[in-house]
Design a protein around this motif. Structure first.
Motif, PDB file in Angstrom:
ATOM      1  N   ASP A 129       0.825  -1.205   0.000  1.00  0.00           N
ATOM      2  CA  ASP A 129       0.000   0.000   0.000  1.00  0.00           C
ATOM      3  C   ASP A 129       0.863   1.260   0.000  1.00  0.00           C
ATOM      4  O   ASP A 129       0.575   2.215  -0.717  1.00  0.00           O
ATOM      5  CB  ASP A 129      -0.929   0.021   1.214  1.00  0.00           C
ATOM      6  N   GLU A 137     -11.359   7.672  -8.159  1.00  0.00           N
ATOM      7  CA  GLU A 137     -11.187   6.421  -7.404  1.00  0.00           C
ATOM      8  C   GLU A 137      -9.757   6.288  -6.873  1.00  0.00           C
ATOM      9  O   GLU A 137      -9.543   5.958  -5.697  1.00  0.00           O
ATOM     10  CB  GLU A 137     -11.527   5.222  -8.289  1.00  0.00           C
ATOM     11  N   ASP A 138      -8.759   6.553  -7.727  1.00  0.00           N
ATOM     12  CA  ASP A 138      -7.361   6.461  -7.290  1.00  0.00           C
ATOM     13  C   ASP A 138      -7.046   7.517  -6.238  1.00  0.00           C
ATOM     14  O   ASP A 138      -6.333   7.253  -5.266  1.00  0.00           O
ATOM     15  CB  ASP A 138      -6.412   6.590  -8.476  1.00  0.00           C
ATOM     16  N   ASP A 152      -8.325   6.368  -2.959  1.00  0.00           N
ATOM     17  CA  ASP A 152      -7.456   5.332  -2.386  1.00  0.00           C
ATOM     18  C   ASP A 152      -6.238   5.955  -1.717  1.00  0.00           C
ATOM     19  O   ASP A 152      -5.859   5.575  -0.606  1.00  0.00           O
ATOM     20  CB  ASP A 152      -7.002   4.351  -3.470  1.00  0.00           C
ATOM     21  N   HIS A 208      -5.281   6.020   2.306  1.00  0.00           N
ATOM     22  CA  HIS A 208      -3.998   5.524   2.808  1.00  0.00           C
ATOM     23  C   HIS A 208      -3.297   6.600   3.639  1.00  0.00           C
ATOM     24  O   HIS A 208      -2.779   6.312   4.721  1.00  0.00           O
ATOM     25  CB  HIS A 208      -3.100   5.075   1.654  1.00  0.00           C
TER      26      HIS A 208
END
Length: 86
Positions: A10, A29-30, A33, A37
Motif C-alpha cells: 500500500d 477512485e485512485d 485510495d 492511505h
C-alpha cells in the motif's frame, strides 16, 4: 499476504501516486485510495506534507517578477544576440 507485506505494498503504491495526487491528476477512485492511505499512514502522510510544502514554494517562486532593471538588461542582451545572428 501478511499484514506487513500488504502495508508495504500500500505504501509503495501510494508513494508512486503522490506526485499525481499533489497535482490533482488522478481519477476520483485512485485519489480516494491515496487519501484513505494517507489518513492511516504517518510515513506516507509526512511525505505528502513535504510534497505539499515544496509545491507551494515552487508555485510562489514562479509568481515573483524579476526586478525591472534585471528584465531590461536581459531583454537588451537578447536583442543584441538576435541582431548578431540575424
Amino acid at each position: 499476504m501478511s499484514e506487513t507485506l500488504e502495508a508495504k505494498k500500500d505504501c509503495t503504491e501510494a508513494r508512486a501516486a503522490l506526485e499525481e495526487f499533489l497535482h490533482n491528476e488522478l481519477c476520483a477512485e485512485d485519489a480516494a485510495d491515496v487519501r484513505a492511505h494517507l489518513a492511516t499512514c504517518e510515513e506516507c502522510s509526512a511525505e505528502h506534507h513535504v510534497g505539499e510544502m515544496l509545491t507551494a514554494a515552487l508555485q510562489g517562486a514562479c509568481r515573483d517578477r524579476a526586478p525591472e532593471e534585471l528584465r531590461a538588461k536581459l531583454l537588451e542582451s537578447l536583442r543584441a544576440a538576435r541582431d548578431q545572428h540575424a
